[in-house]
Design an enzyme around this catalytic site. Structure first.
Site, PDB file in Angstrom:
ATOM      1  N   ARG A 167     -42.169  39.559 107.017  1.00 24.36           N
ATOM      2  CA  ARG A 167     -41.726  39.320 107.737  1.00 24.36           C
ATOM      3  C   ARG A 167     -41.632  39.118 109.189  1.00 24.36           C
ATOM      4  NH1 ARG A 167     -36.450  44.122 107.280  1.00 24.36           N
ATOM      5  NH2 ARG A 167     -35.944  43.114 105.225  1.00 24.36           N
ATOM      6  N   LYS A 170     -53.021  40.568 120.994  1.00 18.08           N
ATOM      7  CA  LYS A 170     -53.834  40.338 122.070  1.00 18.08           C
ATOM      8  C   LYS A 170     -53.589  38.347 121.887  1.00 18.08           C
ATOM      9  CE  LYS A 170     -57.204  43.326 120.228  1.00 18.08           C
ATOM     10  NZ  LYS A 170     -58.112  43.563 118.702  1.00 18.08           N
ATOM     11  N   ARG A 209     -37.109  49.748 103.358  1.00 16.81           N
ATOM     12  CA  ARG A 209     -36.838  49.466 101.859  1.00 16.81           C
ATOM     13  C   ARG A 209     -37.081  48.446 101.535  1.00 16.81           C
ATOM     14  NH1 ARG A 209     -32.292  51.967 103.197  1.00 16.81           N
ATOM     15  NH2 ARG A 209     -33.019  50.914 105.527  1.00 16.81           N
ATOM     16  N   THR A 210     -37.700  46.900 102.487  1.00 20.34           N
ATOM     17  CA  THR A 210     -38.157  46.032 101.797  1.00 20.34           C
ATOM     18  C   THR A 210     -39.526  46.227 101.387  1.00 20.34           C
ATOM     19  OG1 THR A 210     -36.475  44.895 102.653  1.00 20.34           O
ATOM     20  CG2 THR A 210     -38.254  43.782 102.291  1.00 20.34           C
ATOM     21  N   HIS A 213     -33.187  36.140 103.554  1.00 24.85           N
ATOM     22  CA  HIS A 213     -33.740  36.810 102.793  1.00 24.85           C
ATOM     23  C   HIS A 213     -34.267  37.175 101.537  1.00 24.85           C
ATOM     24  CE1 HIS A 213     -35.339  40.923 102.841  1.00 24.85           C
ATOM     25  NE2 HIS A 213     -34.038  42.025 103.366  1.00 24.85           N
TER      26      HIS A 213
HETATM   27  C1  NCD Z   1     -31.408  44.136 106.164  1.00 26.38           C
HETATM   28  C2  NCD Z   1     -32.915  43.220 106.311  1.00 26.38           C
HETATM   29  O1  NCD Z   1     -33.524  43.411 107.306  1.00 26.38           O
HETATM   30  O2  NCD Z   1     -32.260  42.361 107.004  1.00 26.38           O
HETATM   31  N1  NCD Z   1     -32.674  45.479 105.343  1.00 26.38           N
HETATM   32  C3  NCD Z   1     -32.828  44.950 103.990  1.00 26.38           C
HETATM   33  O3  NCD Z   1     -33.668  44.369 103.863  1.00 26.38           O
HETATM   34  N2  NCD Z   1     -32.812  45.512 102.806  1.00 26.38           N
HETATM   35  C4  NCD Z   1     -30.318  44.617 106.420  1.00 26.38           C
HETATM   36  C5  NCD Z   1     -30.284  45.216 107.585  1.00 26.38           C
HETATM   37  O4  NCD Z   1     -31.705  45.018 108.276  1.00 26.38           O
HETATM   38  O5  NCD Z   1     -29.255  45.171 108.425  1.00 26.38           O
END
Ligand code: NCD
Length: 301
Positions: free
Chosen positions: A101, A80, A50-51, A129
């Site tokens: 991320r 590497k 999703r993100t 997040h």
């Molecule tokens: C979450 C995350 O990656 O922190 N998902 C997200 O970004 N929508 C939650 C999760 O991984 O459980």
């Protein structure tokens, strides 16, 4: 605001502006293209559906383009031995903004220190997040019509779940909200967040009975047990399945209440709940596109 690093950056008037912008993005004509010619890099050292896709969809809907590595831990020069600093210094020469991320808390802040272009934290380990917290609060605003005077129940892995950590901190920008934490003993909300809530006068308490917590809730925010953060499979299995929202649990939620979840879901919300109009999690995921459009528009302008 250049970088989006942590929810501490956000204040109430800015949030209200962002939500109004997200409403506008919902109806933005496809040919408006306010970011035509701009490039977003999405650099993900941890899995995401999703993100990453909603950041990319947001950029494309704004008329921009995307370059991406979805598994930077293996598919970038990290394998590497390249440092985060070197990688990000270079990527900042390839793109106008970076959504990133990483599996380590603090890695995004290191990237910010070497980047010439805005960086948006798309999750740093069990840390924060912030863009998820924004889309979560926007979803509450959109679904319920207000962000003040609410009873919000957070359920599941509150120790390792960065979404509930960031959302709890963001709720300090609301008035008169009460938070109930429902979690297995091993994954209760950490003290740093509880202390921050205390310091800002946000009322919270812990409750072991999920059904009792759901009575009188406006929002129930369920989360996945973060398997990848546990030391062993046995530790994970010991807490998995403790709190499940199923049709029976839904009888305890008021008619106006909503169920949220950052997704992915494993088995903590039964599929039978999906068709209940109070199940807001797929609408919540879609809101991620509008909120990220509003954010990208802002950091790129
Ligand atoms: C979450 C995350 O990656 O922190 N998902 C997200 O970004 N929508 C939650 C999760 O991984 O459980």
């Amino acid at each position: 605001m250049k970088h989006i690093l942590a929810v501490d950056q956000f204040e109430r008037p800015w949030l209200e502006g962002l939500f109004a912008e997200a409403d506008r993005m919902r109806a933005l004509p496809r040919d408006a293209a306010p970011q035509r010619g701009k490039i977003l890099a999405t650099i993900f050292y941890e899995p995401s559906t999703r993100t990453r896709l909603s950041f990319e969809s947001a950029m494309i809907r704004l008329g921009g383009n995307v370059v991406s590595t979805e598994n930077a831990r293996e598919f970038s020069s990290a394998i590497k031995g390249e440092t985060v600093e070197d990688t990000m210094r270079m990527v900042s020469g390839y793109a106008d903004a970076i959504a990133m991320r990483h599996h380590e808390e603090g890695a995004i802040a290191r990237a910010v220190s070497v980047s010439d272009v805005p960086i948006l934290n798309a999750g740093d380990g069990p840390g924060e997040h912030p863009t998820q917290a924004l889309l979560d609060l926007y979803t509450i605003h959109h679904e319920i019509g207000q962000i003040d005077d609410l009873n919000i129940v957070m359920v599941g892995d509150l120790k390792y779940g960065r979404t509930v950590r960031s959302l709890s901190l963001l709720l300090r920008q609301t008035n008169n909200c009460k938070i109930t934490f429902v979690a297995p003993d091993a994954v209760r909300m950490r003290d740093d967040i509880k202390d921050a809530l205390d310091a800002s006068g946000v009322l919270w308490h812990e409750e072991a009975d999920l059904h009792a917590a759901m009575e009188g809730a406006d929002v129930v925010y369920q989360t996945r047990i973060q398997k990848e953060r546990f030391a062993s499979e046995a530790d994970y299995l010991a807490v998995k399945g403790t709190y499940v929202i199923d049709a029976e649990a839904m009888t305890h939620l008021p008619q106006h209440g909503i169920i949220m979840h950052p997704l992915p879901r494993v088995d903590e919300i039964a599929v039978e709940v999906d068709n209940d109009p109070r199940a807001a999690y797929f609408r919540q995921a879609r809101n991620g596109v509008y909120v990220r459009m509003a954010l990208l528009n802002q950091v790129l302008s």
